[in-house]
Structure formats: C-alpha cells, structure tokens
Design an enzyme around this catalytic site. Structure first.
Site, short mmCIF file in Angstrom:
data_model
loop_
_atom_site.label_atom_id
_atom_site.label_comp_id
_atom_site.label_asym_id
_atom_site.label_seq_id
_atom_site.Cartn_x
_atom_site.Cartn_y
_atom_site.Cartn_z
N CYS A 1 0.85 -1.18 0.00
CA CYS A 1 0.00 0.00 0.00
C CYS A 1 0.90 1.24 0.00
O CYS A 1 1.97 1.25 0.60
CB CYS A 1 -0.94 0.11 1.19
SG CYS A 1 -2.11 -1.24 1.31
N ARG B 1 3.48 -0.33 -5.07
CA ARG B 1 3.27 -0.87 -3.73
C ARG B 1 1.95 -1.61 -3.60
O ARG B 1 1.67 -2.21 -2.56
CB ARG B 1 3.31 0.27 -2.71
CG ARG B 1 4.61 1.03 -2.70
CD ARG B 1 4.57 2.16 -1.72
NE ARG B 1 4.57 1.67 -0.36
CZ ARG B 1 5.67 1.47 0.36
NH1 ARG B 1 6.85 1.74 -0.15
NH2 ARG B 1 5.60 1.01 1.58
N GLU C 1 7.54 -14.88 -11.41
CA GLU C 1 6.78 -13.77 -10.81
C GLU C 1 6.14 -12.86 -11.86
O GLU C 1 5.14 -12.21 -11.58
CB GLU C 1 7.61 -12.97 -9.81
CG GLU C 1 8.69 -12.10 -10.40
CD GLU C 1 9.44 -11.30 -9.33
OE1 GLU C 1 8.81 -10.81 -8.39
OE2 GLU C 1 10.66 -11.17 -9.46
N HIS D 1 17.64 -35.98 -9.04
CA HIS D 1 17.04 -36.52 -7.82
C HIS D 1 15.57 -36.13 -7.70
O HIS D 1 15.01 -36.18 -6.60
CB HIS D 1 17.82 -36.06 -6.59
CG HIS D 1 19.24 -36.54 -6.61
ND1 HIS D 1 19.57 -37.86 -6.40
CD2 HIS D 1 20.40 -35.90 -6.88
CE1 HIS D 1 20.89 -38.00 -6.52
NE2 HIS D 1 21.41 -36.82 -6.81
N LYS E 1 5.76 -4.27 -4.46
CA LYS E 1 7.21 -4.07 -4.43
C LYS E 1 7.78 -4.18 -3.01
O LYS E 1 8.80 -4.83 -2.81
CB LYS E 1 7.53 -2.68 -5.01
CG LYS E 1 8.99 -2.34 -5.08
CD LYS E 1 9.63 -2.98 -6.26
CE LYS E 1 11.10 -2.67 -6.37
NZ LYS E 1 11.80 -3.73 -7.12
#
Ligand code: M6R
Length: 611
Positions: free
Chosen positions: A2, A27, A491, A507, A606
């Site tokens: 925010c 934000r 992302e 593996h 962010k």
C-alpha cells in the site's frame, strides 16, 4: 505494501496526490482513492483496480475538485477484505468527520471492532483500517484536535502501520504517524507533502524529514511539526535526496523492467564509485565496523536479495574463509539462531522496509550480533535498525521484479568479500587487488552483455509459447543465478519455474522434463561447465528444449541448446552479473509475449511490509 500520500498547500492537491500515487502504484494496485477537504466536508473518491480507474473518476468530476488544497491518497494491496469499493481507502469514520489512509496491518482490529460495534458503531468495510477511522472519529467528534486524537488512538493499535488522516473540523491540516511502516515528509514552499516513499515526491521536492516509530506529524501549508507520543515536540534535521525526477519516469522505455535492466551498468558504476580505486583497492571505511573479530556471517534477506546473498556467500567463504549462513528472513525470525557478538548479520533489502528482513534483524540483535544493512533506500527502516549501512546506488527501482538492485547488491557483497579477506589476511593482496580491478569492469561487461543480446531473445522466448513449467539449472555460482532466473520468470509470467542445482536435478525435478518444460542452463566455466553440460544433455535426451547461456565461443552451447544465449567472456567475479542479464531479458519477453504487465504482476507488491 500500500502507498499513502498527503498534501496541504496550493490549489493543486488532486494533481499532487495523483502523481504521487502514480509513483507508488508499485506498492499495490487493488484499488486507489482520495479524500479531499475544503470548507466543512470531506469528499472521497475510491475506485477498484488500477490507478487509471481513479484517474477516470477524478476526470469525471469536471474540475469540481481540482481547486482543493488539502487531501490524502492511497493505493492498496489488499490484506483484510477483497479488492472492492467498500474496502478501498480512504476509510471514513463516524458521520464522515474523518478520513484515513493506511499502509500495514492492525493486528488487534477484531477486538477493537467488537468494542466499537458494542458502542453502536456501524461498519461498512471488511478492512482493519476502518477501526482506526471510527476510533479517531469518536475523539474528533468529542472535540479533540485531530493530532491529539491520533496520538491517543495510536496507543490502542498493535501491528504495523503508516497512517494519514484529515478531519472535517480542521481544514488545511493533515496528520500522520507510523509504526514499522515507512513514512516521509516532503518539504515545500507554501506547501508540504507526506508519502510512503521519497520517489512519490521527487517531482516536488528533494528535501525530506523522516518520521520515526511512534511519532505523530502535523502538516499544514506553512509548517511541519513532529511530536512524540507524549506530545513533546521533536526537532528533526531534513535530509536531501539526490535521485533525479527522471529516474522515476519511463523515458524511451515501454516498461520499468526493461528500463531498469538497461540501467544496470550505471547502477554498478554508482555503487562501486568511491569504494574501489584504479588499483583495485577496496575502501569501505564508510561502514565503520570492526571486521577483524567477525568469525561468522549470517545473511538475512528475501526473494532476489536472498539470491544476491547466496552469491555473496560463495565469494566471502572462498576469499575470507569465514563461514556464511544465508537464511530466508521469514524463517530466521522464528528460529532459535546460533550467534554471538562476533557474528556479523548482513541484512539485504532493496526497499529497506521488508517486514520479515527487519524482524530477522531484530532476532539477530537479541544474541548480540552486529548488523550491516545493504539497502538501496537511504533513511529506510533498516538503516535505522542496523549498526552500519552500505547503500547500493541503483537509483529508484520501480518494477516489482528486482533487476538493477540485484546487480548492485552483488557488487556490494563482492566489495565486502574483498575487504573482509584483506582484514583477515586470508588472501594475498595482489590477488585481492587483481579481483578488485576485475570488479571495476562490471559496468562495462554488463553493458557489453546487453549489447550482445539486443534483439536476440525472441527465439528463446518463443520456446515458452506452450510451456507449462520450466527448469533453471546451474552449478557453483551459476546456481544462485539460476534461482534468480526462475524467480524472475515465475513472478512476471506466472509459469511455474524452478531453479535447481544442475547435479541435483536427477534426484527429482528431471521428472518434469518434456517438450513443454524448457530447460534454461547456465553452463558456467571450468570443471563445473563439463558437469553441467552432462546434466543438460540428460534433459535434452528426454525431449527438453534447452536454452543454453554460455560464452559466445562456446561450441557446446550451440550443440546442446535449441537456442544459445551468448554472453561475453568475463572475469570470474563478474560472471554471475553477466549470466543474470539474459535471464532477466528472457523473463521480460516471455511475460510481454503473453500480454502481461511486467511492472505490476498479479498478487505482488514491491515492498512487502506484511508478514
Ligand atoms: O525490498 P527487498 O529487497 O527486501 O525485497 C525482497 C523481495 O520482496 C524482492 O526481492 C522480491 O522477491 C522481488 N519481487 C523479486 O523480483
């Protein structure tokens, strides 16, 4: 998460608030809103979704609000309550007497809400913020001045917050406070500003005041007054920010991610400047820390900063022979860590306000560890918690996906490794100076990588058209680079991507491999190159479309890879920086090919100021 802004002064409040929010949208972008005050009423406008929706609502007012001179604004990353008009900020309290914008979380909001409901207060949102608005309104409507009301309400709140408020009864006044969430005051002539971060206000001022935890600030057009929680006035020196206003503008680029990828040479140059002389000697005297007694290092960080830490570990252990633990900050904060006063805790954070990293710092301080913050944000919370600070000089990073800050963090950790090895006497001076001279070439080598890859990513990005997942492989220093490549891709493109140590792939993750799971392999150099090549051959044999990141003249890359992404030959210390560039560009192009907004990926923000 925010962003909040506040303004008092001239008849340009809406313009200033909207511009500020534009620079804080990184934000959070679930909703946005303004509360404006002129005369005796507060006018609120809130819209769900991106700021452009609020912009349209503002424009639809046909200038009705453009003359207003006092207001607050908000851009939201939803915590309590889904993104909706009701849950958007500003939240209004009482009979509309106050409006509040908030960044953070009020942890005891449920009990406060129950108490308010018990007194007959009606709630119109699911947010934690609304309790603050009602608590404030009760006091304001009982005749308390807004600043005193906010001071009293703060005493009832648990959690983290930066909050700004206006009252219908006090035209020309904005009050604000913070606890564990960032807040700065911008100083103007006949106008003053508030914001979550300085970049919101770079077009307006370079002069700022920090607001400390627990303080309350009252802003009018002519004054900024800061008070302790006991109501005592506080004297605070302003600080200057030397970032350019253009640094937060797109310029010739279509998105901030591409701009910031291309700013890496400059970020590296600025970060190394003054810390590394022409002979390769490191000077980190600015941090004023006694490194001689350090016998253990713990790096705490999140996300990309953690990957920078993993690269730092490799070089520090090799040169300085000091054991380095790299800890995920959100885990470390709840662990029972081992350490003492000889443990150096290196907290890496671009924003300097990541809640988990700050909490991990607190954990380390409890055992007496000295804390070195590596951050891009002067005056940020972490700089005030740490014993010493090394600033990365990457300039403001706007894109949610971190790129240039990573490069600058790696450079700072390289400097630290060289300095620690000198202090400890664990490497020959000649070797350290030679590595230092290599490090000075970082801007040049990263610029050469960008030039070499210009227009060359398309074929590699094309392999992701039908991809359902991808694997990033590397060994040694290429392994953290692979982790970073996978994080960048997932992302912003939402393609599940794993970074793996190439030798470990057999593996488990090799089971993922087929034509729809591209493998991105950083071949590396020396003995590890041979080993990585064998691992990559194993994936190619199972149908993987391999993208090989390797030196221009590496014939094996062309053989094993469907596509080879060439990087220039570079000194060992610079290779991780050089390998990361094609990974960043690849993530960018895969995401834009899918029509996605690379700067504002879904569900992210962010600065992560919640747990
Ligand atoms: O501001 P910080 O460096 O503390 O942020 C840490 C992470 O949140 C950040 O690196 C995040 O992982 C980025 N979205 C990665 O691109």
């Amino acid at each position: 998460m925010c962003g909040i802004v506040g303004y008092v002064g001239k008849e340009r409040c809406v313009e200033v608030l909207m511009q500020g929010l534009g620079h804080l949208e990184y934000r959070g972008y679930d909703s946005a809103g303004l509360a404006l005050h002129e005369g005796s009423a507060i006018e609120s406008i809130r819209e769900v979704g991106r700021l452009e929706n609020l912009g349209r609502a503002v424009a639809a007012q046909n200038g009705h609000i453009s003359h207003m001179r006092t207001g607050i604004g908000h851009t939201r990353w939803a915590t309590h309550g889904r993104p909706s008009q009701e849950n958007a900020h500003p939240q209004v309290g009482g009979d509309g007497s106050v409006a509040v914008v908030h960044n953070g979380i009020i942890e005891n909001f449920a009990e406060l809400k129950e108490e308010l409901v018990g007194r007959g207060v009606r709630f119109s949102s699911e947010t934690d913020t609304e309790v603050m608005a009602h608590l404030l309104a009760e006091k304001v409507e009982a005749g308390e001045p807004l600043r005193e009301a906010l001071t009293a309400v703060l005493g009832r709140l648990e959690g983290s917050f930066a909050v700004a408020a206006v009252s219908a009864r006090e035209p020309g006044v904005v009050v604000a406070a913070r606890h564990q969430s960032p807040l700065v005051v911008g100083l103007g002539e006949g106008e003053n500003f508030l914001a979550s971060a300085v970049q919101a206000l770079l077009g307006e001022t370079r002069e700022f005041l920090v607001v400390e935890n627990g303080e309350v600030v009252e802003v009018t057009e002519a004054s900024v007054r800061i008070f302790t929680q006991d109501g005592e006035p506080v004297e605070r020196e302003p600080f200057e920010v030397d970032w350019d206003a253009e640094a937060v503008e797109l310029g010739i680029y279509e998105d901030f991610m591409m701009k910031e990828i291309h700013e890496q040479p400059e970020a590296l140059r600025a970060t190394l400047s003054g810390r590394l002389d022409a002979d390769g000697r490191v000077d980190l005297s600015e941090m004023d820390l006694d490194l001689a007694g350090v016998d253990r290092i713990v790096v705490v960080a999140c996300g990309t900063a953690l990957h920078a830490g993993l690269l730092g570990k490799g070089l520090i252990e090799r040169l300085a022979r000091v054991p380095v633990e790299v800890a995920v900050a959100s885990e470390y904060r709840y662990s029972d860590p081992i350490g003492d006063e000889n443990t150096l805790v290196v907290a890496i954070s671009q924003s300097g306000e990541t809640t988990d990293t700050l909490a991990a710092v607190g954990t380390a301080k409890a055992f007496g560890g000295k804390v070195l913050a590596v951050t891009n944000t002067r005056g940020s919370l972490i700089t005030r918690e740490a014993d010493a600070v090394l600033l990365t000089q990457a300039g403001p990073e706007i894109c949610v996906a971190s790129t240039k800050a990573f490069a600058a963090q790696v450079a700072v950790l390289d400097l630290l490794a060289l300095d620690l090895a000198r202090v400890k006497g664990t490497a020959e001076e000649d070797e350290l100076h030679s590595l230092g001279r290599d490090l000075r070439r970082a801007p040049e080598k990263v610029a050469a990588t960008l030039a070499l890859l210009e227009g060359k990513i398309g074929d590699a990005a094309g392999l992701f058209e039908d991809a359902r997942c991808s694997l990033f492989l590397g060994r040694g220093p290429a392994f953290p680079a692979a982790l970073e490549g996978a994080l960048k891709l997932k992302e912003i493109s939402y393609i599940p991507s794993e970074g793996y140590a190439a030798g470990e792939m057999k593996h488990g993750p090799i089971a993922l491999v087929d034509e729809q799971c591209p493998v991105i392999a950083i071949l590396g150099e020396g003995v590890l190159r041979e080993k990585t090549l064998s691992n990559v051959e194993e994936t190619a044999a199972r149908g993987a479309n391999v993208i090989a990141i390797a030196r221009e003249d590496d014939a094996a890359a062309a053989r094993v890879g469907r596509v080879a992404l060439s990087v220039p030959d570079a000194p060992e210390i610079l290779r991780p920086l050089v390998w990361t560039v094609p990974l960043q560009l690849l993530a960018h192009d895969v995401a834009t090919d899918r029509g996605l907004d690379v700067d504002k990926p879904r569900n992210l923000a962010k600065s992560v100021t919640v747990e």
